[in-house]
Write an enzyme that holds these catalytic residues in place. Structure first.
Site, PDB file in Angstrom:
ATOM      1  CG  ASP A 130       0.162  -5.803  -2.385  1.00 24.88           C
ATOM      2  OD1 ASP A 130      -0.001  -6.559  -3.085  1.00 24.88           O
ATOM      3  OD2 ASP A 130       0.498  -4.527  -2.360  1.00 24.88           O
ATOM      4  CG  ASP A 166       0.555  -2.789  -7.256  1.00 25.27           C
ATOM      5  OD1 ASP A 166       0.753  -2.834  -6.057  1.00 25.27           O
ATOM      6  OD2 ASP A 166       0.087  -3.623  -7.928  1.00 25.27           O
TER       7      ASP A 166
END
Ligand code: DX5
Length: 216
Positions: A34, A174
């Site tokens: 991320d 996600d």
């Protein structure tokens, strides 16, 4: 069987030599990195130096998830560091086709993401040009949030469009994914589940967490 991407956003990198082998033994399909700029999202995300470091120690597929205002500025660097797939947010570019082309020119697969508040129709025009469509099931920016079920409607709409047009685009979700929410997502047509807390904070450990998610 659904594929599993382990998000390392909140992993303890002082212990990567412990958990990386466990992810490999558990046969996790991908590792998601991320990447954040504290502008598009109010967080700095994972330190990219760890992507470059761990690249030397595993063959697991790396997908970098760019929650940044200028993703086009990160393509070359992440290709050189060894990302296999570059996922950008539709909200962060006015020239998605140019960005898709740049990512492909750098030898990476392409993912396009839609955030919690964005209509899924925004990414429909690009589904025939990307390898993956990522539907955020939380507001992008932090791990450990609760699953926002309304995003399942986006997954179902994507599934219908991809199947009706016979497109080769995988659907990924996600945010707040564990065995329970993962099962809801798979039933709605998801191909890849991203999980961070659901794997790293599972009471029975990484192997059991990944096993449960694979069975979603
Ligand atoms: C949000 C992040 C998180 C992370 C996984 O911007 O993208 O979704 O990957 O977080 P968990 O699985 O802990 O909700």
């Amino acid at each position: 069987m659904v594929k599993i991407a382990a998000s390392v956003l909140n992993a303890d990198f002082s212990k990567w030599q412990e958990w990386l082998p466990k992810l490999e033994e558990a046969k996790v399909d991908r590792i998601q990195w991320d990447i954040m700029d504290n502008k598009y999202v109010p967080n700095n995300g994972v330190d990219k130096k760890w992507l470059a470091e761990l690249r030397n120690h595993t063959k697991i597929f790396f997908e970098s998830h760019h929650m940044v205002k200028k993703p086009e500025e990160q393509v070359t660097e992440f290709a050189e560091m060894g990302s296999n797939m570059f996922i950008f947010h539709i909200e962060t570019t006015s020239e998605p086709l140019k960005l898709i082309e740049k990512i492909e020119e750098h030898g990476m697969k392409v993912g396009i993401a839609v955030n919690n508040q964005t209509p899924v129709e925004k990414i429909f025009p690009y589904l025939d040009k990307v390898d993956l469509a990522l539907v955020m099931t939380v507001e992008a920016g932090f791990g450990g949030q609760s699953f926002v079920e309304k995003n399942l409607e986006k997954v179902k709409a994507l599934r219908k469009k991809i199947d009706s047009e016979k497109l080769d685009c995988k659907i990924e979700v996600d945010g707040g994914i564990d065995a329970k929410t993962g099962a809801l997502c798979v039933a709605s047509g998801v191909d890849v589940l991203v999980s961070g807390s659901g794997i790293f904070k599972h009471p029975k450990g990484i192997a059991e967490a990944v096993k449960e998610l694979h069975k979603s």
